[in-house]
Enzyme design. Structure first.
Site, PDB file in Angstrom:
ATOM      1  N   GLY A  41       0.813  -1.205   0.000  1.00  0.00           N
ATOM      2  CA  GLY A  41       0.000   0.000   0.000  1.00  0.00           C
ATOM      3  C   GLY A  41       0.844   1.251   0.000  1.00  0.00           C
ATOM      4  O   GLY A  41       2.074   1.202  -0.104  1.00  0.00           O
ATOM      5  N   TRP A  42       0.166   2.381   0.113  1.00  0.00           N
ATOM      6  CA  TRP A  42       0.850   3.670   0.157  1.00  0.00           C
ATOM      7  C   TRP A  42      -0.058   4.682   0.862  1.00  0.00           C
ATOM      8  O   TRP A  42      -1.265   4.479   0.971  1.00  0.00           O
ATOM      9  CB  TRP A  42       1.195   4.169  -1.249  1.00  0.00           C
ATOM     10  CG  TRP A  42       0.003   4.294  -2.156  1.00  0.00           C
ATOM     11  CD1 TRP A  42      -0.518   3.330  -2.978  1.00  0.00           C
ATOM     12  CD2 TRP A  42      -0.833   5.452  -2.331  1.00  0.00           C
ATOM     13  NE1 TRP A  42      -1.635   3.813  -3.634  1.00  0.00           N
ATOM     14  CE2 TRP A  42      -1.846   5.104  -3.264  1.00  0.00           C
ATOM     15  CE3 TRP A  42      -0.828   6.737  -1.783  1.00  0.00           C
ATOM     16  CZ2 TRP A  42      -2.832   6.006  -3.661  1.00  0.00           C
ATOM     17  CZ3 TRP A  42      -1.808   7.637  -2.175  1.00  0.00           C
ATOM     18  CH2 TRP A  42      -2.796   7.264  -3.118  1.00  0.00           C
ATOM     19  N   GLY A  43       0.551   5.729   1.364  1.00  0.00           N
ATOM     20  CA  GLY A  43      -0.194   6.815   1.992  1.00  0.00           C
ATOM     21  C   GLY A  43       0.487   8.130   1.663  1.00  0.00           C
ATOM     22  O   GLY A  43       1.452   8.177   0.888  1.00  0.00           O
ATOM     23  N   ASP A 164      -6.102   7.168  15.785  1.00  0.00           N
ATOM     24  CA  ASP A 164      -6.640   6.890  14.449  1.00  0.00           C
ATOM     25  C   ASP A 164      -7.327   5.521  14.462  1.00  0.00           C
ATOM     26  O   ASP A 164      -7.130   4.708  13.565  1.00  0.00           O
ATOM     27  CB  ASP A 164      -5.518   6.929  13.418  1.00  0.00           C
ATOM     28  CG  ASP A 164      -6.032   7.116  11.993  1.00  0.00           C
ATOM     29  OD1 ASP A 164      -7.192   7.533  11.834  1.00  0.00           O
ATOM     30  OD2 ASP A 164      -5.275   6.831  11.053  1.00  0.00           O
TER      31      ASP A 164
END
Length: 296
Positions: A41-43, A164
């Protein structure tokens, strides 16, 4: 944008000085120890890769942060605090742990890298993959809630806020993956889907741009799978009591009132988020849960 790519992945314009580090499949990081196998994934501040730890012969997740000098990586501080204060409590097994950390110097700067446990799909992923169901089976839902509370208790005893907490940051453990050979690992996660990166003007790529992007993958999701244990993941917004951020971007549906009204923030912001996650419980039970956690 000056570049094009046919794969849906992280934005190419973030590959610049201070931005993402260009990674390719098969790259070996940290003096050759971690071999990159796939993208997870990525953010906005990192890319995450599945890798083989050739030292311990295990599979791990490697999170590579952007190199922006003003990017305060509280996540590293929190995870190091947890690693140094292993309390041996039941709840500790429900927190994602950091196994190693190192730095990469590349064309876009120096990047902090965290080696984390390789985990499976999130609770939200499980629901998304089964559009016909709106809620988890009762027994599984209760198990997830209990384990999340146990993990929170460990964090809060150390005065750490996760900040979060929602269903995308509760991930299932998949211990069976560690027994797979590399070929079997890729069969489970799927062969990487890549898209070549090109400049629109036809000129060669700059050193800070990857030759191709990899579409993110995840462990296959099956409601009948024997998922038994969850872990709280993604400590990107977490903070210690003596390093409280001015702003938190907790998703609005689970955002505590003190965040919205800009009041003093501490680890108790998680209590509101947790109450939202278990909102089917009677109000009195939620008050008891909040009270118990407040005492820690």
């Amino acid at each position: 944008s000056t570049h094009t790519c046919d794969v849906d992945a992280e934005p190419l314009h973030r590959y610049h000085k201070g931005g993402y580090h260009p990674v390719h499949l098969g790259d070996c990081l940290s003096d050759g120890r971690y071999k990159v196998l796939h993208k997870l994934g990525w953010g906005g501040y990192s890319t995450v890769w599945a890798a083989r730890d050739t030292g311990n012969q295990t599979y791990v997740a490697v999170k590579i942060a952007v190199s922006e000098p003003n990017h305060q990586n509280r996540e590293t501080t929190v995870l190091r605090t947890l690693a140094a204060k292993h309390l041996g409590q039941p709840g500790y097994q429900h927190l994602m742990t950091m196994q190693d950390s190192f730095q990469i110097s590349g064309p876009n700067g120096t990047h902090e890298c965290l080696v984390l446990e390789l985990l499976g799909p999130s609770v939200a992923d499980l629901l998304d993959a089964h559009s016909g169901i709106e809620r988890l089976p009762g027994t599984l839902a209760k198990t997830i809630a209990k384990q999340a509370l146990l993990g929170l208790c460990v964090l809060h005893e150390l005065k750490i806020a996760h900040a979060d907490l929602h269903t995308r940051n509760l991930a299932f453990a998949i211990p069976t993956v560690q027994a797979l050979r590399e070929e079997e690992f890729l069969q489970n996660f799927g062969q990487p889907e890549i898209g070549q990166v090109r400049r629109k003007d036809g000129q060669p790529l700059a050193p800070g741009i990857p030759r191709y992007l990899v579409k993110p993958t995840s462990y296959p999701i099956d409601l009948k799978s024997s998922f038994k244990s969850i872990k709280i993941v993604d400590f990107g917004q977490s903070f210690l009591s003596d390093d409280c951020p001015g702003v938190l971007n907790t998703p609005l549906p689970v955002r505590a009132p003190e965040i919205i009204f800009k009041d003093k923030l501490d680890y108790r912001v998680d209590l509101w988020s947790m109450a939202c996650l278990v909102s089917l419980a009677p109000a009195l039970e939620l008050i008891v849960i909040r009270g118990k956690l407040l005492d820690t």
